[in-house]
Design an enzyme around this catalytic site. Structure first.
Site, mmCIF file in Angstrom:
data_model
loop_
_atom_site.group_PDB
_atom_site.id
_atom_site.type_symbol
_atom_site.label_atom_id
_atom_site.label_comp_id
_atom_site.label_asym_id
_atom_site.label_seq_id
_atom_site.Cartn_x
_atom_site.Cartn_y
_atom_site.Cartn_z
ATOM 1 C CB SER A 140 -4.415 -4.565 -11.268
ATOM 2 O OG SER A 140 -3.757 -5.185 -12.228
ATOM 3 C CE1 TYR A 153 -3.697 -8.897 -8.419
ATOM 4 C CE2 TYR A 153 -3.805 -8.081 -10.523
ATOM 5 C CZ TYR A 153 -3.457 -7.975 -9.378
ATOM 6 O OH TYR A 153 -2.585 -7.171 -9.046
HETATM 7 P P1 NAP Z 1 4.345 -7.519 -2.932
HETATM 8 O O1 NAP Z 1 5.773 -7.065 -3.274
HETATM 9 O O2 NAP Z 1 4.240 -8.911 -3.279
HETATM 10 O O3 NAP Z 1 3.867 -7.253 -1.442
HETATM 11 C C1 NAP Z 1 2.368 -7.383 -1.080
HETATM 12 C C2 NAP Z 1 2.247 -6.908 0.225
HETATM 13 O O4 NAP Z 1 0.937 -7.489 0.571
HETATM 14 C C3 NAP Z 1 3.038 -7.367 1.351
HETATM 15 O O5 NAP Z 1 3.743 -6.232 1.953
HETATM 16 C C4 NAP Z 1 2.313 -8.505 1.988
HETATM 17 O O6 NAP Z 1 2.726 -8.531 3.543
HETATM 18 C C5 NAP Z 1 0.969 -7.899 1.894
HETATM 19 N N1 NAP Z 1 -0.072 -8.827 1.947
HETATM 20 C C6 NAP Z 1 -0.367 -9.815 1.130
HETATM 21 N N2 NAP Z 1 -1.297 -10.494 1.551
HETATM 22 C C7 NAP Z 1 -1.850 -9.844 2.689
HETATM 23 C C8 NAP Z 1 -2.817 -10.132 3.610
HETATM 24 N N3 NAP Z 1 -3.727 -11.225 3.728
HETATM 25 N N4 NAP Z 1 -2.913 -8.882 4.717
HETATM 26 C C9 NAP Z 1 -2.158 -7.916 5.036
HETATM 27 N N5 NAP Z 1 -1.032 -7.951 3.995
HETATM 28 C C10 NAP Z 1 -1.155 -8.694 3.162
HETATM 29 O O7 NAP Z 1 3.223 -6.884 -3.962
HETATM 30 P P2 NAP Z 1 3.407 -5.401 -4.737
HETATM 31 O O8 NAP Z 1 3.694 -5.786 -6.193
HETATM 32 O O9 NAP Z 1 3.959 -4.399 -3.906
HETATM 33 O O10 NAP Z 1 1.478 -5.150 -4.921
HETATM 34 C C11 NAP Z 1 1.061 -4.367 -4.000
HETATM 35 C C12 NAP Z 1 -0.328 -4.083 -4.851
HETATM 36 O O11 NAP Z 1 -0.203 -3.510 -5.956
HETATM 37 C C13 NAP Z 1 -1.317 -5.326 -4.638
HETATM 38 O O12 NAP Z 1 -2.606 -5.059 -4.280
HETATM 39 C C14 NAP Z 1 -1.139 -5.915 -6.085
HETATM 40 O O13 NAP Z 1 -2.323 -6.508 -6.446
HETATM 41 C C15 NAP Z 1 -1.007 -4.265 -6.710
HETATM 42 N N6 NAP Z 1 -0.427 -4.473 -8.327
HETATM 43 C C16 NAP Z 1 1.123 -4.718 -8.347
HETATM 44 C C17 NAP Z 1 1.299 -4.743 -9.568
HETATM 45 C C18 NAP Z 1 2.844 -5.017 -9.876
HETATM 46 O O14 NAP Z 1 3.220 -4.817 -11.034
HETATM 47 N N7 NAP Z 1 3.609 -5.222 -8.950
HETATM 48 C C19 NAP Z 1 0.620 -4.249 -10.705
HETATM 49 C C20 NAP Z 1 -0.791 -3.971 -10.452
HETATM 50 C C21 NAP Z 1 -1.197 -4.129 -9.202
HETATM 51 P P3 NAP Z 1 4.160 -9.492 3.894
HETATM 52 O O15 NAP Z 1 5.233 -8.858 3.674
HETATM 53 O O16 NAP Z 1 3.692 -9.588 5.275
HETATM 54 O O17 NAP Z 1 3.889 -10.807 3.121
#
Ligand code: NAP
Length: 242
Positions: A140, A153
């Site tokens: 991130s 984070y």
């Molecule tokens: P999201 O829409 O909240 O989805 C999170 C995903 O992670 C879901 O598939 C969830 O599964 C899974 N998950 C959460 N905890 C878990 C665990 N303990 N074991 C297995 N699976 C787990 O998040 P996102 O925005 O797509 O983010 C994905 C990644 O990108 C993350 O690492 C986040 O930190 C990073 N990121 C995101 C952003 C952003 O702006 N969105 C920016 C920087 C970095 P369930 O569906 O079963 O809950």
């Protein structure tokens, strides 16, 4: 069969990575923790693109669940190995340090840092034996720059950026690359509580990114052509931080 595992593949960026890797010919293992319906929806989207895969449930922060699920898959697929790993599962528990609870601190570190260890370690030996592997860690902007309200984070993602560099050097000789992708603000469930209209004023591209824009970078890093890129973290952030 070329096999890829995407942790947190049920929603958001992990879903887009699953679909993109399927388009590139991968049989995709779509990991999720609790949301089976969304994991099935991702699998459906993979199949609509002409690909295939399966859903695989485990909590990345639970060593026993991770190792059991991966062992069961390996036992059922003798001769196959998982050559691509996208360590994408993650959560936010934002809080300023003075009010940070141990639970908010630990849950983010357990999933991001310990999850990285448990899943990566379980898949690394076959990659090294076969002399080909691709590991992409979803980090991130917060881990590069540090963001207030996110000491937990930023610590976790910054730690994974450093671990990416260290592991890359351990395994480069064996044809395994390890890279990070650092999104800025991407439109997913994780950011739906944020004020996009206000925040986009800070972003040179003047918009949040789409999960598919992150997935395109992940897919490139997983390709054979990216074999000489390792230990790097590539930002996908609309110019927000360079
Ligand atoms: P999201 O829409 O909240 O989805 C999170 C995903 O992670 C879901 O598939 C969830 O599964 C899974 N998950 C959460 N905890 C878990 C665990 N303990 N074991 C297995 N699976 C787990 O998040 P996102 O925005 O797509 O983010 C994905 C990644 O990108 C993350 O690492 C986040 O930190 C990073 N990121 C995101 C952003 C952003 O702006 N969105 C920016 C920087 C970095 P369930 O569906 O079963 O809950």
């Amino acid at each position: 069969m070329k096999v890829a595992l995407v942790t947190g593949g049920s929603r958001g960026i992990g879903r887009a990575c699953s679909v993109k890797l399927a388009e590139q010919g991968y049989y995709v293992l779509i990991n999720y923790q609790s949301n089976e319906t969304e994991a099935q929806n991702t699998l459906q989207m993979v199949r609509e693109k002409g690909g295939d895969g399966e859903i695989i449930k485990f909590n990345v922060a639970d060593q026993e669940q991770v190792e059991t699920a991966i062992k069961n898959w390996q036992d059922a697929h003798a001769g196959e190995y998982i050559e691509v790993l996208v360590n994408n599962a993650g959560i936010r528990r934002d809080q300023i340090m003075v009010f940070m609870t141990n639970e908010e601190w630990r849950s983010v570190i357990d999933i991001t840092v310990n999850g990285f260890l448990y899943v990566t370690r379980a898949l690394l030996t076959p990659m090294l034996r076969k002399k080909f592997g691709r590991i992409v860690n979803m980090v991130s902007l917060s881990g590069l720059k540090g963001l207030p309200g996110q000491t937990n984070y930023s610590l976790a993602k910054g730690g994974i950026i450093a671990a990416t560099k260290a592991l890359a050097q351990e395994v480069a000789r064996k044809g395994v690359t390890v890279n990070g992708v650092a999104p800025g603000f991407i439109r997913t469930d994780m950011t739906k509580d944020l004020d996009e209209a206000e925040l986009k004023k800070q972003i040179p591209a003047n918009r949040f990114g789409e999960p598919e824009e992150v997935a395109a970078t992940v897919a490139f890093l997983c390709s054979k052509e990216a074999g000489y890129i390792t230990g790097q973290t590539i930002s996908v952030n609309g110019g927000l931080y360079t």
